[in-house]
Design a protein around this motif. Structure first.
Motif, PDB file in Angstrom:
ATOM      1  N   LYS A   1       0.924  -0.933  -0.104  1.00  9.57           N
ATOM      2  CA  LYS A   1       0.026   0.002  -0.028  1.00  9.57           C
ATOM      3  C   LYS A   1       0.878   1.368  -0.126  1.00  9.57           C
ATOM      4  O   LYS A   1       0.428   2.253  -0.710  1.00  9.57           O
ATOM      5  CB  LYS A   1      -0.934  -0.065   1.263  1.00  9.57           C
ATOM      6  N   PHE A   2       1.857   1.206   0.888  1.00  2.83           N
ATOM      7  CA  PHE A   2       2.727   2.650   0.907  1.00  2.83           C
ATOM      8  C   PHE A   2       3.388   2.569  -0.491  1.00  2.83           C
ATOM      9  O   PHE A   2       3.677   3.832  -1.014  1.00  2.83           O
ATOM     10  CB  PHE A   2       3.718   2.152   2.019  1.00  2.83           C
ATOM     11  N   SER A   3       3.902   1.491  -1.138  1.00  2.00           N
ATOM     12  CA  SER A   3       4.818   1.710  -2.516  1.00  2.00           C
ATOM     13  C   SER A   3       3.731   1.970  -3.277  1.00  2.00           C
ATOM     14  O   SER A   3       4.020   2.754  -4.308  1.00  2.00           O
ATOM     15  CB  SER A   3       5.278   0.181  -2.561  1.00  2.00           C
ATOM     16  N   GLY A   4       2.275   1.677  -3.359  1.00  2.00           N
ATOM     17  CA  GLY A   4       1.481   2.039  -4.295  1.00  2.00           C
ATOM     18  C   GLY A   4       1.206   3.521  -4.326  1.00  2.00           C
ATOM     19  O   GLY A   4       1.206   4.207  -5.270  1.00  2.00           O
ATOM     20  N   ALA A   5       1.148   3.966  -3.126  1.00  2.00           N
ATOM     21  CA  ALA A   5       1.122   5.522  -2.980  1.00  2.00           C
ATOM     22  C   ALA A   5       2.380   6.177  -3.414  1.00  2.00           C
ATOM     23  O   ALA A   5       2.117   7.203  -4.263  1.00  2.00           O
ATOM     24  CB  ALA A   5       1.006   5.756  -1.442  1.00  2.00           C
TER      25      ALA A   5
ATOM     26  N   PRO B   1      18.347   4.193  14.926  1.00  2.00           N
ATOM     27  CA  PRO B   1      19.865   3.446  14.416  1.00  2.00           C
ATOM     28  C   PRO B   1      19.797   2.662  13.117  1.00  2.00           C
ATOM     29  O   PRO B   1      18.767   2.390  12.398  1.00  2.00           O
ATOM     30  CB  PRO B   1      20.215   2.292  15.391  1.00  2.00           C
ATOM     31  N   THR B   2      20.885   2.570  12.548  1.00  2.00           N
ATOM     32  CA  THR B   2      20.866   2.152  10.912  1.00  2.00           C
ATOM     33  C   THR B   2      20.184   0.794  10.572  1.00  2.00           C
ATOM     34  O   THR B   2      19.393   0.645   9.691  1.00  2.00           O
ATOM     35  CB  THR B   2      22.264   2.058  10.315  1.00  2.00           C
ATOM     36  N   THR B   3      20.370  -0.204  11.659  1.00  2.00           N
ATOM     37  CA  THR B   3      19.774  -1.370  11.170  1.00  2.00           C
ATOM     38  C   THR B   3      18.167  -1.614  11.354  1.00  2.00           C
ATOM     39  O   THR B   3      17.500  -2.114  10.412  1.00  2.00           O
ATOM     40  CB  THR B   3      20.377  -2.580  12.395  1.00  2.00           C
ATOM     41  N   PRO B   4      17.793  -1.267  12.289  1.00  2.00           N
ATOM     42  CA  PRO B   4      16.029  -0.994  12.454  1.00  2.00           C
ATOM     43  C   PRO B   4      15.615  -0.161  11.573  1.00  2.00           C
ATOM     44  O   PRO B   4      14.734  -0.513  10.758  1.00  2.00           O
ATOM     45  CB  PRO B   4      15.797  -0.520  13.822  1.00  2.00           C
ATOM     46  N   THR B   5      16.373   1.031  11.122  1.00  2.00           N
ATOM     47  CA  THR B   5      15.865   1.754   9.847  1.00  2.00           C
ATOM     48  C   THR B   5      15.893   1.089   8.662  1.00  2.00           C
ATOM     49  O   THR B   5      15.062   1.281   7.886  1.00  2.00           O
ATOM     50  CB  THR B   5      16.769   3.128   9.807  1.00  2.00           C
ATOM     51  N   TYR B   6      16.995   0.290   8.303  1.00  2.00           N
ATOM     52  CA  TYR B   6      17.182  -0.371   7.043  1.00  2.00           C
ATOM     53  C   TYR B   6      16.046  -1.431   6.958  1.00  2.00           C
ATOM     54  O   TYR B   6      15.289  -1.634   6.103  1.00  2.00           O
ATOM     55  CB  TYR B   6      18.457  -1.124   6.725  1.00  2.00           C
ATOM     56  N   ILE B   7      15.684  -2.231   8.115  1.00  2.00           N
ATOM     57  CA  ILE B   7      14.588  -3.172   8.075  1.00  2.00           C
ATOM     58  C   ILE B   7      13.121  -2.617   7.770  1.00  2.00           C
ATOM     59  O   ILE B   7      12.454  -3.367   7.189  1.00  2.00           O
ATOM     60  CB  ILE B   7      14.640  -3.870   9.487  1.00  2.00           C
ATOM     61  N   ILE B   8      12.964  -1.510   8.490  1.00  2.00           N
ATOM     62  CA  ILE B   8      11.589  -0.912   8.176  1.00  2.00           C
ATOM     63  C   ILE B   8      11.435  -0.343   6.825  1.00  2.00           C
ATOM     64  O   ILE B   8      10.454  -0.697   6.181  1.00  2.00           O
ATOM     65  CB  ILE B   8      11.658   0.472   9.377  1.00  2.00           C
ATOM     66  N   LEU B   9      12.445   0.110   6.123  1.00  2.00           N
ATOM     67  CA  LEU B   9      12.427   0.657   4.821  1.00  2.00           C
ATOM     68  C   LEU B   9      12.346  -0.378   3.850  1.00  2.00           C
ATOM     69  O   LEU B   9      11.777  -0.497   2.953  1.00  2.00           O
ATOM     70  CB  LEU B   9      13.836   1.593   4.579  1.00  2.00           C
ATOM     71  N   ALA B  10      13.138  -1.496   4.174  1.00  2.00           N
ATOM     72  CA  ALA B  10      13.061  -2.766   3.265  1.00  2.00           C
ATOM     73  C   ALA B  10      11.539  -3.380   3.273  1.00  2.00           C
ATOM     74  O   ALA B  10      11.259  -3.674   2.275  1.00  2.00           O
ATOM     75  CB  ALA B  10      13.876  -3.650   3.683  1.00  2.00           C
ATOM     76  N   ALA B  11      10.966  -3.224   4.490  1.00  3.24           N
ATOM     77  CA  ALA B  11       9.523  -3.799   4.272  1.00  3.24           C
ATOM     78  C   ALA B  11       8.790  -2.828   3.615  1.00  3.24           C
ATOM     79  O   ALA B  11       7.545  -3.430   3.006  1.00  3.24           O
ATOM     80  CB  ALA B  11       9.215  -4.123   5.714  1.00  3.24           C
ATOM     81  N   ILE B  12       8.630  -1.481   3.741  1.00  8.60           N
ATOM     82  CA  ILE B  12       7.485  -0.665   3.473  1.00  8.60           C
ATOM     83  C   ILE B  12       7.985   0.326   2.306  1.00  8.60           C
ATOM     84  O   ILE B  12       6.991   0.710   1.760  1.00  8.60           O
ATOM     85  CB  ILE B  12       6.839   0.130   4.671  1.00  8.60           C
ATOM     86  N   VAL B  13       9.233   0.559   1.968  1.00  7.99           N
ATOM     87  CA  VAL B  13       9.643   1.459   1.024  1.00  7.99           C
ATOM     88  C   VAL B  13      10.367   0.765  -0.175  1.00  7.99           C
ATOM     89  O   VAL B  13       9.868   1.201  -1.392  1.00  7.99           O
ATOM     90  CB  VAL B  13      10.635   2.500   1.645  1.00  7.99           C
TER      91      VAL B  13
ATOM     92  N   PRO C   1       9.574  -1.934  -1.779  1.00 11.07           N
ATOM     93  CA  PRO C   1       8.918  -2.503  -3.019  1.00 11.07           C
ATOM     94  C   PRO C   1       8.317  -1.182  -3.771  1.00 11.07           C
ATOM     95  O   PRO C   1       7.958  -1.760  -5.026  1.00 11.07           O
ATOM     96  CB  PRO C   1       7.382  -3.018  -2.040  1.00 11.07           C
ATOM     97  N   ALA C   2       8.542  -0.146  -3.586  1.00 12.85           N
ATOM     98  CA  ALA C   2       8.027   1.109  -4.567  1.00 12.85           C
ATOM     99  C   ALA C   2       8.893   0.906  -5.599  1.00 12.85           C
ATOM    100  O   ALA C   2       8.771   1.286  -6.868  1.00 12.85           O
ATOM    101  CB  ALA C   2       7.934   2.482  -3.799  1.00 12.85           C
TER     102      ALA C   2
END
Length: 752
Positions: free
Chosen positions: A526-530, A577-589, A591-592
């Motif tokens: 959904k986020f990537s679709g937006a 921190p970088t690691t949780p940031t990357y995991i979050i971005l990999a999950a929701i950003v 795919p865009a």
């Protein structure tokens, strides 16, 4: 104030007084959430030390002789970590009382909501006192969240920390003790008490992330859970069917998609081992070797101390996963030296911060995020090492260029010859300290598992530290014998390694909520679709104003999508921190970018780079603020300068998206050479423009043209390359002639 003058506005010709180790430790605790440990005393200190050493030994043993099964290994790790967390980390003092009070009420309401939903869902299935018990625990958590100083001391646990410690260790230990019943005998049919433990786990993970990382990450975790529970009330495309607390506990606590998901799996294997190796390597003197080698390589050139900072931070970053710790450790030596030789305090601190943050993208050890990426993509780590070489080189080239041009602008010289050590002497004293790193990198390149490579790196670091003592009776007296890992120092390093992993474990457990909710609700799509929809709308609109179809609609749409993703990465990474940031971005950003046909590895490297950039991006530029604490410069101004010095890291992701050959994807020599030439020209042009100097001062017009030409070189468009490359060569060529062959009538423009 002009740009070039602004860089040196707070110039001081006197060095910053050397800081005591206690002051440096204070800076690390202030700006590095992951190192904000209590200074425990007495029996409690020994209990924590023993627990940390046991955890480190457990991980060393399993790395060398075989891991436990997936669930058991992760739950054992979490039981130790969550038990230590509430004793080792203090409650966070309220900085803004009103804001903290409001947030505390929100957390308290959330904990009580979890308890209410559990009791309601299990009504009639559990004894009444169980229900009151979960309500009582939720109330205790709510009280813990309150910004009341009396509830927790800075260096001494309070009464409220002890039940949290027991519950923190207990919810994972429960899965270890009753592993057979939960995951084999009754799999798919959890008992009522399993759900209660799952509710306790959710509350404690949120509070643990809050205590170690601050508000940002814990708020994201709370919002993710609320989104999962109240999906039917979400507007538009964000709506979904909604999930009750029973389904969430099954997914997030009793499965491998949440708390014990891939993030904790990587931390409990690769990350812990390499963090421990970094701590041991630093204790054995490898960091000092890097500083001396950097001085040998770069000290003699213009602005030598700043170049030593760049090179040494690059070396040191290979074994240190924390940009803040890297900044403080090497900056304690390099920042005063840079000020002594004429750099401003702001520029010195910014140089150290920008260089230190580069360590997380520099092979062979790129920080925890790289191991998570390897696991998520299924790409062997040795391939990631090769892929990361060119982008990392571009980052350091950009920093070195700006440091060089600033040194030339200020007419600074290199370090005196008597202050530069001889390479032979350095190697003669420290050669034994390089053996573990060489062996470990060799094993990684030979495709051995990362944790086995780390195992041998750890073992060899300890054993090789004794080489000076062994060889001294044979006449080898030049070896550094002060860094021997004696039993006392070894215990301290093992303790530090475990402590350094607490915060990243808590963060990754909290990120597990977002990952689990994403798989349940399809949030990432959904986020990537937006993002895709917004990029298409903007691209179509703007393309109507581009004459002669110089830029196609598809190209413009891709560029806008990259800009939107980059902004999302920087905003998401603020304070996390970088690691949780990357995991979050990999999950929701990430795919865009898949929708634009970008290779999966390239899209993940793109978000990885911009996630790391958040460490030097104001208003939350923790590495820069730590450097400012050493130099005495203004923190915000230092952050802005550090961001400009990290220009290479900001541009490199665009380069390898447009030219995948830089990542050795779809490789062709023609594209690779063209991308290398255009990338180098881009970095040199923008570095000169930002500093306002090449061989002589640059005028406003020259800096403007160089900036536009340099940015257009990123696009890898043949027409842009031809036109922009010609402009860069002409302007810099003319400036070189003025600087080296000044004419009597030449008027030197003031820098901007």
């Amino acid at each position: 104030m002009t740009q070039s003058n602004a860089i040196g506005a707070d110039r001081s010709d006197s060095a910053t007084p050397e800081m005591h180790q206690a002051e440096l430790d204070g800076l690390i605790k202030k700006f590095d959430n992951e190192s904000n440990f209590r200074d425990l005393k007495g029996v409690l200190k020994w209990l924590v030390t023993i627990t940390c050493v046991v955890l480190s030994v457990f991980h060393i043993y399993t790395a060398g002789f075989g891991l436990l099964n997936e669930i058991s290994h992760r739950t054992v790790h979490m039981a130790f970590i969550m038990g230590l967390l509430f004793i080792v980390f203090p409650r966070r003092p309220p900085k803004h009382l009103r804001v903290n009070a409001v947030l505390s009420l929100v957390y308290g309401a959330f904990y009580l909501l979890i308890a209410y939903q559990l009791v309601s869902a299990l009504d009639g299935m559990i004894p009444a006192w169980w229900g009151w018990g979960i309500y009582g625990f939720a109330l205790l958590m709510s009280i813990s969240a309150l910004p009341i100083a009396a509830l927790g001391g800075r260096n001494k646990p309070s009464w409220i920390d002890w039940p949290l410690m027991l519950a923190g260790a207990g919810f994972s230990a429960y899965l270890v003790i009753f592993f057979k019943d939960i995951f084999i005998v009754n799999i798919g049919f959890p008992k009522s008490f399993d759900y209660l433990m799952g509710g306790i786990a959710i509350m404690l993970v949120i509070e643990g992330a809050r205590r170690t990382m601050g508000e940002s990450l814990s708020i994201i975790g709370v919002l993710a859970l609320l989104y999962a529970m109240f999906g039917t009330q979400m507007p538009g495309m964000m709506a979904h069917r909604g999930y009750d607390i029973i389904r969430l506990v099954e997914h997030l606590y009793l499965g491998t998609e949440g708390i014990y998901g891939i993030a904790i799996g990587v931390v409990a294997t690769y990350v812990f081992h390499f963090v421990l190796f970094g701590v041991l390597a630093q204790a054995s003197g490898l960091g000092q070797l890097f500083i001396e080698l950097a001085t040998v390589v770069a000290g003699r050139y213009a602005g030598g101390p700043a170049k030593v900072s760049v090179v040494s931070s690059g070396f040191f970053g290979m074994i240190s996963g924390s940009p803040v710790a890297n900044t403080v450790t090497t900056g304690a030596f390099t920042i005063p030296m840079m000020k002594k030789y004429g750099f401003s305090g702001r520029f010195a601190a910014a140089t150290e911060a920008a260089s230190s943050c580069g360590g997380q993208v520099t092979p062979p050890i790129m920080g925890a995020s790289a191991f998570v990426m390897s696991e998520m993509l299924g790409v062997p780590y040795n391939e990631l090492i090769l892929v990361a070489i060119i982008p990392a080189a571009f980052h350091y080239l950009a920093t070195l260029c700006m440091v060089h041009f600033e040194a030339r602008r200020l007419n600074l010289k290199g370090m005196p010859a008597d202050q530069i050590p001889q390479l032979g002497n350095v190697l003669a004293r420290h050669w034994h300290q390089v053996i573990p790193l060489v062996v470990m990198v060799t094993l990684l390149l030979m495709q051995f598992t990362p944790f086995l490579a780390a195992f041998w790196g750890i073992i060899l670091t300890v054993t090789c530290s004794y080489i000076p003592l062994i060889l001294r009776p044979l006449g080898f007296t030049r070896l550094d014998h002060e860094s021997v890992l004696t039993p006392k120092r070894l215990v301290a390093a093992l303790e530090e390694g475990s402590k350094q992993s607490i915060a990243i474990t808590a963060a990754c457990a909290c990120v597990g909520f977002l990952l689990g909710v994403t798989t349940l609700t399809g949030l990432g799509f959904k986020f990537s679709g937006a993002i895709v929809g917004l990029a298409v709308d903007f691209g179509t609109t703007l393309s109507a104003f581009i004459p002669f179809d110089l830029i196609t609609t598809d190209s413009l749409t891709l560029f806008i999508a990259l800009i939107l993703v980059a902004l999302a990465c920087i905003l998401m990474g603020a304070g996390i921190p970088t690691t949780p940031t990357y995991i979050i971005l990999a999950a929701i950003v990430a795919p865009a970018l898949d929708d634009f046909g970008i290779a999966l590895l390239a899209s993940h490297f793109f978000i990885f780079y911009y996630g790391v950039l958040a460490d030097v991006t104001p208003p939350v530029a923790l590495a820069a603020y730590a450097g400012a604490g050493i130099s005495g410069s203004d923190p915000m101004a230092t952050g802005v300068t550090a961001f400009r010095l990290s220009m290479g890291k900001a541009l490199v992701p665009f380069m390898f998206i447009y030219a995948p050959s830089l990542l050795f994807l779809d490789f062709t020599w023609t594209e690779f050479i063209l991308a290398m030439v255009s990338g180098i020209m881009c970095i040199v042009a923008l570095s000169a423009a930002y500093i306002g100097f090449f061989s002589a001062p640059l005028s406003r017009l020259e800096k403007t043209v160089l900036s536009l030409a340099g940015l257009s070189l990123v696009a890898h468009n043949p027409w842009f390359l031809a036109i922009s490359g010609t402009l860069v060569v002409l302007i810099l060529g003319r400036n070189y002639r003025i600087g080296h062959y000044p004419q009597p009538t030449a008027i030197k423009a003031k820098g901007v």
